[in-house]
Design an enzyme around this catalytic site. Sequence first.
Site, PDB file in Angstrom:
ATOM      1  CG  ASP A  38      34.669  57.605 -51.910  1.00  0.00           C
ATOM      2  OD1 ASP A  38      34.121  58.214 -50.967  1.00  0.00           O
ATOM      3  OD2 ASP A  38      35.882  57.676 -52.132  1.00  0.00           O
ATOM      4  CG  ASP A  57      28.756  55.442 -44.746  1.00  0.00           C
ATOM      5  OD1 ASP A  57      29.903  55.098 -44.359  1.00  0.00           O
ATOM      6  OD2 ASP A  57      28.012  56.188 -44.087  1.00  0.00           O
ATOM      7  CB  VAL A  58      33.338  51.660 -45.611  1.00  0.00           C
ATOM      8  CG1 VAL A  58      33.681  51.586 -47.092  1.00  0.00           C
ATOM      9  CG2 VAL A  58      34.053  52.810 -44.911  1.00  0.00           C
ATOM     10  CB  SER A 136      49.210  55.107 -41.156  1.00  0.00           C
ATOM     11  OG  SER A 136      50.070  56.219 -40.974  1.00  0.00           O
ATOM     12  CE1 TYR A 149      44.705  58.181 -40.537  1.00  0.00           C
ATOM     13  CE2 TYR A 149      46.991  58.157 -39.805  1.00  0.00           C
ATOM     14  CZ  TYR A 149      46.051  57.969 -40.803  1.00  0.00           C
ATOM     15  OH  TYR A 149      46.444  57.573 -42.058  1.00  0.00           O
ATOM     16  CE  LYS A 153      44.632  54.643 -41.383  1.00  0.00           C
ATOM     17  NZ  LYS A 153      43.929  54.012 -42.504  1.00  0.00           N
TER      18      LYS A 153
HETATM   19  P1  NAD Z   1      41.729  61.086 -49.000  1.00  0.00           P
HETATM   20  O1  NAD Z   1      41.041  61.850 -47.913  1.00  0.00           O
HETATM   21  O2  NAD Z   1      42.288  61.843 -50.157  1.00  0.00           O
HETATM   22  O3  NAD Z   1      40.743  59.959 -49.571  1.00  0.00           O
HETATM   23  C1  NAD Z   1      39.987  59.144 -48.712  1.00  0.00           C
HETATM   24  C2  NAD Z   1      38.762  58.638 -49.450  1.00  0.00           C
HETATM   25  O4  NAD Z   1      37.997  57.827 -48.532  1.00  0.00           O
HETATM   26  C3  NAD Z   1      37.838  59.780 -49.922  1.00  0.00           C
HETATM   27  O5  NAD Z   1      37.485  59.595 -51.277  1.00  0.00           O
HETATM   28  C4  NAD Z   1      36.632  59.662 -49.008  1.00  0.00           C
HETATM   29  O6  NAD Z   1      35.408  60.067 -49.583  1.00  0.00           O
HETATM   30  C5  NAD Z   1      36.633  58.154 -48.712  1.00  0.00           C
HETATM   31  N1  NAD Z   1      35.837  57.852 -47.515  1.00  0.00           N
HETATM   32  C6  NAD Z   1      35.878  58.485 -46.313  1.00  0.00           C
HETATM   33  N2  NAD Z   1      34.917  57.996 -45.504  1.00  0.00           N
HETATM   34  C7  NAD Z   1      34.273  57.038 -46.208  1.00  0.00           C
HETATM   35  C8  NAD Z   1      33.177  56.183 -45.917  1.00  0.00           C
HETATM   36  N3  NAD Z   1      32.543  56.234 -44.731  1.00  0.00           N
HETATM   37  N4  NAD Z   1      32.754  55.328 -46.874  1.00  0.00           N
HETATM   38  C9  NAD Z   1      33.376  55.278 -48.092  1.00  0.00           C
HETATM   39  N5  NAD Z   1      34.412  56.067 -48.426  1.00  0.00           N
HETATM   40  C10 NAD Z   1      34.854  56.931 -47.490  1.00  0.00           C
HETATM   41  O7  NAD Z   1      42.847  60.222 -48.247  1.00  0.00           O
HETATM   42  P2  NAD Z   1      44.210  59.565 -48.794  1.00  0.00           P
HETATM   43  O8  NAD Z   1      45.323  60.433 -48.374  1.00  0.00           O
HETATM   44  O9  NAD Z   1      44.064  59.187 -50.219  1.00  0.00           O
HETATM   45  O10 NAD Z   1      44.282  58.265 -47.873  1.00  0.00           O
HETATM   46  C11 NAD Z   1      43.847  56.991 -48.302  1.00  0.00           C
HETATM   47  C12 NAD Z   1      44.195  55.946 -47.223  1.00  0.00           C
HETATM   48  O11 NAD Z   1      45.607  55.909 -47.014  1.00  0.00           O
HETATM   49  C13 NAD Z   1      43.583  56.260 -45.862  1.00  0.00           C
HETATM   50  O12 NAD Z   1      43.176  55.056 -45.227  1.00  0.00           O
HETATM   51  C14 NAD Z   1      44.737  56.886 -45.106  1.00  0.00           C
HETATM   52  O13 NAD Z   1      44.598  56.769 -43.710  1.00  0.00           O
HETATM   53  C15 NAD Z   1      45.894  56.095 -45.636  1.00  0.00           C
HETATM   54  N6  NAD Z   1      47.177  56.791 -45.491  1.00  0.00           N
HETATM   55  C16 NAD Z   1      47.407  57.964 -46.160  1.00  0.00           C
HETATM   56  C17 NAD Z   1      48.611  58.618 -45.980  1.00  0.00           C
HETATM   57  C18 NAD Z   1      48.934  59.901 -46.712  1.00  0.00           C
HETATM   58  O14 NAD Z   1      50.035  60.428 -46.518  1.00  0.00           O
HETATM   59  N7  NAD Z   1      48.031  60.445 -47.526  1.00  0.00           N
HETATM   60  C19 NAD Z   1      49.586  58.078 -45.118  1.00  0.00           C
HETATM   61  C20 NAD Z   1      49.322  56.884 -44.458  1.00  0.00           C
HETATM   62  C21 NAD Z   1      48.110  56.251 -44.654  1.00  0.00           C
END
Ligand code: NAD
Length: 253
Positions: A38, A57-58, A136, A149, A153
Amino acid sequence: MHLDLTDRVVVVTGAARGIGAVIAARFAAEGCRVVALDLAFDAAAGPGPDVDRVVCDVTAPDSVRTAVDTVVERHGTIDVLVNNAGINVEGLVADLDWDAWRRCMDVNVGGTFLVSRAVSPVMRAAGRGRIVNAASFAAIVPSVGSAAYAASKAAVVQFTRVLASELGPWGITVNAYAPGMVPTAMNGFAEMPPEQQDRLLDTLSLRRWETPDDVADLLVFLASDAASYITGTLVDVSGGKLATQIPARAHGR
Ligand code: NAD
């Protein structure tokens, strides 16, 4: 069914918080050696002491290469990669900022590409592996205001299909998953007024918020030997978000 993942080396991106932190902790509880990647980690929060942490940083190719090299130096190989890191960008197309659009594509699509590209040679050399990418429901049925978004996805889903075929010769599987609505910092669902929460819940056949463990359960299965013939697909783990148009009727609403 016994899903034995003991000693598998698992990398989870975006695992400092949210769904990723729970996924990482879950693989650790299954006996895996887990590395969270992360941007930064909070000493007091995150996936727990049994999860190794590497800053990455991805969206930055050098950062990704260094992080993957670090994981291989510390743990010898990578058996499972979960490309969970993602950001949400909202806005009507007419008002959407170009930098915000690009950032969404960079993290969600570019990050998935860069980490998969760096990890693939490690898995090919081992002759096995699992890559699982966070998509998603928005990849299939997007919402108004989610152009960036949803497009990112949908791109993850197509990327997954191609990579599955490219890595098939090594027995490596590549799949995507579609969560529904998991309250996290990304979306603030839990902080919304009750009427707004009801409107969202009314779109789900199961009519409850998804938990990160609902996602982790699927990922443990996809990472296991029991899923060795599943590749190139999008698994719907959305609680029925994609099933019918007005599921609330079945709940008497
Ligand atoms: P979140 O924002 O709580 O966590 C995302 C994490 O990704 C954070 O820790 C952030 O620091 C990290 N991140 C962001 N940019 C980064 C980078 N450049 N390099 C490394 N790390 C990075 O989000 P979440 O809700 O836990 O979502 C996780 C995944 O699930 C995401 O891909 C999201 O699109 C997907 N998703 C979530 C939901 C939902 O309802 N929460 C629904 C569908 C899909």
